[in-house]
Structure formats: structure tokens, C-alpha cells
Scaffold this motif. Structure first.
Motif, mmCIF file in Angstrom:
data_model
loop_
_atom_site.group_PDB
_atom_site.id
_atom_site.type_symbol
_atom_site.label_atom_id
_atom_site.label_comp_id
_atom_site.label_asym_id
_atom_site.label_seq_id
_atom_site.Cartn_x
_atom_site.Cartn_y
_atom_site.Cartn_z
ATOM 1 N N LEU A 185 1.565 5.939 -25.013
ATOM 2 C CA LEU A 185 -0.034 6.252 -24.831
ATOM 3 C C LEU A 185 -0.322 7.633 -24.971
ATOM 4 N N ASP A 186 0.394 8.215 -25.471
ATOM 5 C CA ASP A 186 0.060 9.605 -25.858
ATOM 6 C C ASP A 186 -0.419 10.637 -24.731
ATOM 7 N N LEU A 187 0.136 10.486 -23.646
ATOM 8 C CA LEU A 187 -0.122 10.963 -22.345
ATOM 9 C C LEU A 187 1.354 12.041 -21.932
ATOM 10 N N ASN A 188 1.077 12.831 -21.121
ATOM 11 C CA ASN A 188 2.112 13.579 -20.489
ATOM 12 C C ASN A 188 2.652 12.849 -19.209
ATOM 13 N N GLU A 189 3.847 13.348 -18.756
ATOM 14 C CA GLU A 189 4.784 12.420 -17.843
ATOM 15 C C GLU A 189 3.850 12.780 -16.373
ATOM 16 N N SER A 190 3.194 13.501 -16.118
ATOM 17 C CA SER A 190 2.389 13.814 -14.981
ATOM 18 C C SER A 190 1.235 12.857 -14.980
ATOM 19 N N GLN A 191 0.520 12.734 -16.278
ATOM 20 C CA GLN A 191 -0.571 11.813 -16.364
ATOM 21 C C GLN A 191 -0.060 10.390 -16.204
ATOM 22 N N VAL A 192 0.972 10.027 -16.728
ATOM 23 C CA VAL A 192 1.574 8.618 -16.731
ATOM 24 C C VAL A 192 1.548 8.561 -14.893
ATOM 25 N N LYS A 193 2.431 9.238 -14.200
ATOM 26 C CA LYS A 193 2.629 9.247 -12.903
ATOM 27 C C LYS A 193 1.244 9.042 -12.090
ATOM 28 N N VAL A 194 0.443 9.708 -12.408
ATOM 29 C CA VAL A 194 -0.993 9.676 -11.943
ATOM 30 C C VAL A 194 -1.656 8.449 -12.083
ATOM 31 N N TYR A 195 -1.587 8.011 -13.231
ATOM 32 C CA TYR A 195 -2.393 6.563 -13.838
ATOM 33 C C TYR A 195 -1.486 5.456 -13.020
ATOM 34 N N LEU A 196 -0.113 5.642 -12.994
ATOM 35 C CA LEU A 196 0.398 4.599 -12.332
ATOM 36 C C LEU A 196 0.154 4.413 -10.696
ATOM 37 N N PHE A 197 0.238 5.672 -10.200
ATOM 38 C CA PHE A 197 -0.090 5.684 -8.663
ATOM 39 C C PHE A 197 -1.383 4.945 -8.539
ATOM 40 N N ARG A 198 -2.398 5.531 -9.093
ATOM 41 C CA ARG A 198 -4.022 5.057 -9.103
ATOM 42 C C ARG A 198 -3.919 3.568 -9.243
ATOM 43 N N ALA A 199 -3.251 3.126 -10.368
ATOM 44 C CA ALA A 199 -3.323 1.586 -10.711
ATOM 45 C C ALA A 199 -2.573 0.716 -9.610
ATOM 46 N N ARG A 200 -1.725 1.477 -9.133
ATOM 47 C CA ARG A 200 -0.953 0.381 -7.912
ATOM 48 C C ARG A 200 -1.597 0.451 -6.873
ATOM 49 N N LYS A 201 -2.534 1.481 -6.329
ATOM 50 C CA LYS A 201 -3.292 1.647 -5.361
ATOM 51 C C LYS A 201 -4.529 0.705 -5.483
ATOM 52 N N LYS A 202 -4.978 0.853 -6.811
ATOM 53 C CA LYS A 202 -6.242 -0.237 -7.018
ATOM 54 C C LYS A 202 -5.783 -1.621 -6.768
ATOM 55 N N ILE A 203 -4.514 -2.030 -7.198
ATOM 56 C CA ILE A 203 -4.135 -3.288 -7.304
ATOM 57 C C ILE A 203 -3.887 -3.783 -5.526
ATOM 58 N N LYS A 204 -3.439 -2.721 -4.810
ATOM 59 C CA LYS A 204 -3.161 -3.121 -3.363
ATOM 60 C C LYS A 204 -4.541 -3.181 -2.702
ATOM 61 N N ASP A 205 -5.549 -2.311 -3.228
ATOM 62 C CA ASP A 205 -6.886 -2.684 -2.621
ATOM 63 C C ASP A 205 -7.493 -4.044 -3.008
ATOM 64 N N TYR A 206 -7.261 -4.466 -4.205
ATOM 65 C CA TYR A 206 -7.916 -5.588 -4.699
ATOM 66 C C TYR A 206 -7.293 -6.872 -3.837
ATOM 67 N N ILE A 207 -5.747 -6.850 -3.723
ATOM 68 C CA ILE A 207 -5.257 -7.779 -3.049
ATOM 69 C C ILE A 207 -5.672 -7.684 -1.579
ATOM 70 N N LYS A 208 -5.842 -6.556 -0.769
ATOM 71 C CA LYS A 208 -6.398 -6.419 0.554
ATOM 72 C C LYS A 208 -7.837 -7.191 0.544
ATOM 73 N N ASP A 209 -8.703 -6.888 -0.327
ATOM 74 C CA ASP A 209 -9.787 -7.375 -0.384
ATOM 75 C C ASP A 209 -9.943 -8.958 -0.640
ATOM 76 N N ILE A 210 -9.097 -9.578 -1.231
ATOM 77 C CA ILE A 210 -8.708 -10.901 -1.387
ATOM 78 C C ILE A 210 -8.445 -11.686 -0.101
ATOM 79 N N ARG A 211 -7.286 -10.982 0.708
ATOM 80 C CA ARG A 211 -6.938 -11.310 1.957
ATOM 81 C C ARG A 211 -8.261 -11.425 2.888
ATOM 82 N N LEU A 212 -9.094 -10.345 3.052
ATOM 83 C CA LEU A 212 -10.265 -10.208 3.767
ATOM 84 C C LEU A 212 -11.070 -11.444 3.444
ATOM 85 N N LEU A 213 -11.204 -11.610 2.285
ATOM 86 C CA LEU A 213 -12.246 -13.016 1.777
ATOM 87 C C LEU A 213 -11.619 -14.327 2.423
ATOM 88 N N SER A 214 -10.337 -14.585 2.302
ATOM 89 C CA SER A 214 -10.077 -15.593 2.706
ATOM 90 C C SER A 214 -9.573 -15.929 4.264
#
Length: 171
Positions: free
Chosen positions: A142-171
Motif C-alpha cells: 500500500l506504499d505506507l511505512n510500518e508505523s502508518q500500517v499499525k496506526v491504520y490497523l489500530f484505527r480500523a479495528r477500533k472503528k469495527i468495535k465501535d460499529y459492532i457496539k452501536d449495532i448491539r445497542l440498536l438490537s
């Protein structure tokens, strides 16, 4: 472009790439695009471009070159599809077991979460968590350095957790 001391991909090495990597590139494209025909087109396009650039790609960089090419093709296809939205083809509904229904629901939730991620974060999640690539390999793809990959991965996983938490609140 390789210089005189660097080696370019040969036809034999190209054939090895096709044999060893075509399924992995396809899985990456399919999980990103959720469309078999488009994923196959991306794979074919990536390998066609590698063939046309045999003299320019070093053998040890062929894998990251293929995934980078596939990633760029997927982004271009998605942009094109957004401009030419088509109607969905709904197939006949068939009843499913409770286990199948739960598995399907979980897959739908994960797909929905992945769809909400920016394309770079989605690619990183797919490459790291599904395909098992190293941070360095993902950075090369993806033409990124290792630190950028780690940051993007952390943020993506956090967003997924937040989305899932929001879905649980809706059900």
C-alpha cells in the motif's frame, strides 16, 4: 526499473507467481469487492500488468507489486461503479437453519463494518487479519511505512468495535 545488477521477473518466475499468488490475490479482491466477476477481473488485470512489466519488476517485489496493482484496480473499479450504480439482482429466498442464520448475520455485520471503513483501512484489515501479511509486506503493498500500517490497523479495528457496539445497542 531494475538496474544492471538487479534481476527482472522471468517468464518462469511469472508462471510461479500465477501458481502461488493468484488465489491469494483473488481472495483479497473478493473480500474487498464482494463480487466474484469483479474480483476475477482485478486478478486478471493485475497479472496482465505484471506480464507487460516483466522487465521492470524485481522477482522479490513481484508479490507486493501484484497486490498494489490489484488494490489500485479495486479502488478504480469501486469509483467507476459508484458513478454507474446498477440495480441488484435478488435471487430466490430459501429458508436456512438457525446456525446458518447466525453465521450469515455475523458475516453480514462484519461485511457492513468493513464497507464503512475507508479503503486503505479496509485493505489493511483484509491483508493483516484475513491474509496474514506482515506489517512490512502491507506497507510495501500500500506504499505506507510500518508505523502508518499499525496506526491504520489500530484505527480500523477500533472503528469495527465501535460499529459492532452501536449495532448491539440498536438490537
Amino acid at each position: 526499473m531494475p538496474n544492471e545488477t538487479e534481476k527482472a521477473v522471468t517468464k518462469e518466475e511469472y508462471n510461479i507467481c500465477v501458481k502461488d499468488l493468484s488465489e491469494r490475490v483473488y481472495r483479497f479482491a473478493y473480500k474487498f469487492m464482494r463480487n466474484d466477476a469483479e474480483a476475477q477481473d482485478v486478478v486478471q488485470d493485475a497479472f496482465e500488468k505484471l506480464w507487460k512489466n516483466l522487465g521492470k519488476v524485481e522477482p522479490e517485489k513481484a508479490r507486493s507489486w501484484l497486490f498494489t496493482t490489484a488494490h489500485n484496480a479495486m479502488i478504480n473499479t469501486i469509483k467507476k461503479n459508484r458513478r454507474t450504480e446498477s440495480t441488484d439482482d435478488y435471487s430466490a429466498w430459501e429458508p436456512m437453519s438457525a446456525n446458518d442464520a447466525r453465521r450469515y448475520e455475523m458475516k453480514e455485520i462484519l461485511d457492513m463494518c468493513l464497507e464503512k471503513l475507508p479503503s486503505t483501512q479496509r485493505s489493511i484489515i483484509l491483508l493483516r487479519d484475513i491474509e496474514g501479511y506482515s506489517y512490512q509486506d502491507i506497507g510495501d503493498i500500500l506504499d505506507l511505512n510500518e508505523s502508518q500500517v499499525k496506526v491504520y490497523l489500530f484505527r480500523a479495528r477500533k472503528k469495527i468495535k465501535d460499529y459492532i457496539k452501536d449495532i448491539r445497542l440498536l438490537s
